[in-house]
Design a protein around this motif. Sequence first.
Motif, PDB file in Angstrom:
ATOM      1  N   LEU A   2       9.973   0.617 -21.014  1.00  0.00           N
ATOM      2  CA  LEU A   2       8.901   1.613 -21.101  1.00  0.00           C
ATOM      3  C   LEU A   2       7.684   1.085 -21.834  1.00  0.00           C
ATOM      4  CD1 LEU A   2      11.226   4.602 -21.949  1.00  0.00           C
ATOM      5  CD2 LEU A   2      10.051   4.197 -19.775  1.00  0.00           C
ATOM      6  N   ASN A  52      14.583   1.448 -25.231  1.00  0.00           N
ATOM      7  CA  ASN A  52      14.099   2.833 -25.185  1.00  0.00           C
ATOM      8  C   ASN A  52      13.910   3.430 -26.578  1.00  0.00           C
ATOM      9  OD1 ASN A  52      13.988   2.742 -22.451  1.00  0.00           O
ATOM     10  ND2 ASN A  52      15.770   4.040 -22.091  1.00  0.00           N
ATOM     11  N   GLN A  79      -3.864   9.323 -23.570  1.00  0.00           N
ATOM     12  CA  GLN A  79      -2.997   8.364 -22.881  1.00  0.00           C
ATOM     13  C   GLN A  79      -1.743   8.094 -23.723  1.00  0.00           C
ATOM     14  OE1 GLN A  79      -5.063   4.722 -22.013  1.00  0.00           O
ATOM     15  NE2 GLN A  79      -3.192   3.628 -21.531  1.00  0.00           N
ATOM     16  N   LYS A  87       0.598  11.058 -23.466  1.00  0.00           N
ATOM     17  CA  LYS A  87       1.306  11.060 -22.182  1.00  0.00           C
ATOM     18  C   LYS A  87       2.436  10.035 -22.196  1.00  0.00           C
ATOM     19  CE  LYS A  87      -2.515  12.711 -19.358  1.00  0.00           C
ATOM     20  NZ  LYS A  87      -3.557  12.343 -18.414  1.00  0.00           N
ATOM     21  N   MET A  88       2.156   8.853 -22.769  1.00  0.00           N
ATOM     22  CA  MET A  88       3.187   7.818 -22.864  1.00  0.00           C
ATOM     23  C   MET A  88       4.341   8.307 -23.725  1.00  0.00           C
ATOM     24  SD  MET A  88       4.641   5.029 -22.210  1.00  0.00           S
ATOM     25  CE  MET A  88       3.590   3.847 -21.441  1.00  0.00           C
ATOM     26  N   GLU A  96       5.360  11.382 -24.134  1.00  0.00           N
ATOM     27  CA  GLU A  96       6.143  12.338 -23.333  1.00  0.00           C
ATOM     28  C   GLU A  96       7.007  11.624 -22.306  1.00  0.00           C
ATOM     29  OE1 GLU A  96       6.514  15.525 -24.082  1.00  0.00           O
ATOM     30  OE2 GLU A  96       5.204  15.058 -25.765  1.00  0.00           O
ATOM     31  N   THR A  97       6.453  10.592 -21.666  1.00  0.00           N
ATOM     32  CA  THR A  97       7.202   9.798 -20.685  1.00  0.00           C
ATOM     33  C   THR A  97       8.413   9.138 -21.345  1.00  0.00           C
ATOM     34  OG1 THR A  97       5.198   9.377 -19.406  1.00  0.00           O
ATOM     35  CG2 THR A  97       7.054   7.866 -19.050  1.00  0.00           C
ATOM     36  N   VAL A  98       8.178   8.551 -22.523  1.00  0.00           N
ATOM     37  CA  VAL A  98       9.266   7.872 -23.233  1.00  0.00           C
ATOM     38  C   VAL A  98      10.318   8.881 -23.683  1.00  0.00           C
ATOM     39  CG1 VAL A  98       9.833   6.530 -25.302  1.00  0.00           C
ATOM     40  CG2 VAL A  98       7.815   5.934 -23.956  1.00  0.00           C
ATOM     41  N   LEU A 113      11.120  11.700 -22.263  1.00  0.00           N
ATOM     42  CA  LEU A 113      11.895  12.085 -21.085  1.00  0.00           C
ATOM     43  C   LEU A 113      12.906  11.005 -20.704  1.00  0.00           C
ATOM     44  CD1 LEU A 113       9.191  13.741 -18.761  1.00  0.00           C
ATOM     45  CD2 LEU A 113      11.167  14.853 -19.826  1.00  0.00           C
ATOM     46  N   ALA A 114      12.475   9.762 -20.732  1.00  0.00           N
ATOM     47  CA  ALA A 114      13.365   8.656 -20.356  1.00  0.00           C
ATOM     48  C   ALA A 114      14.502   8.500 -21.353  1.00  0.00           C
ATOM     49  CB  ALA A 114      12.572   7.364 -20.259  1.00  0.00           C
TER      50      ALA A 114
END
Length: 162
Positions: A31, A44, A148, A151-152, A154-156, A158-159
């Motif tokens: 990620l 992660n 940005q 958003k990153m 939130e992406t991390v 979720l993963a």
Amino acid sequence: MNCYFHPQAEAVATCGKCGVALCKECEEKALMRLDGGKGQALCNRCSLDEAQANVAHDEAWIRKRLVKVIVMAVLVVIGAVVYTLKLTELPLFTAFICWLIAGIIGNIGVEKKQGGGIIGMIVTSILSPIALVTNVIGLLRTLPLYNQDRKMLETVKLAVNN
């Protein structure tokens, strides 16, 4: 050595922060990476820590810059109003002092070159409205990076949670 997350797969790399072994899949799907996304992969958990640290850093920087901009704006406006409306016996001197303080505040945290002295203070006070504008521009340029980074994060999150 096998991957920490996929014990059946052989490790091809290690996390750039904690050093756990990563298989080819983990390394390719990392990620986050060190060196602005071009360096060593992060696992992660370390990606989550890094993303949270980035957002926290951005929030602190924005908060400090916003306070600086507000204080500078108030001082620049006070100086301009005092000078324009001649509210004191020495309106130019009063405006100069307000702008000098605004300029000094605007330069807090900015890397300085040696010297300057009285001449530097005079230039700083005269140019404080410009320093205010540059601080506002810096703040506006940072907001997209902050978004940005959020958003990153939130992406991390979720993963990591899946």
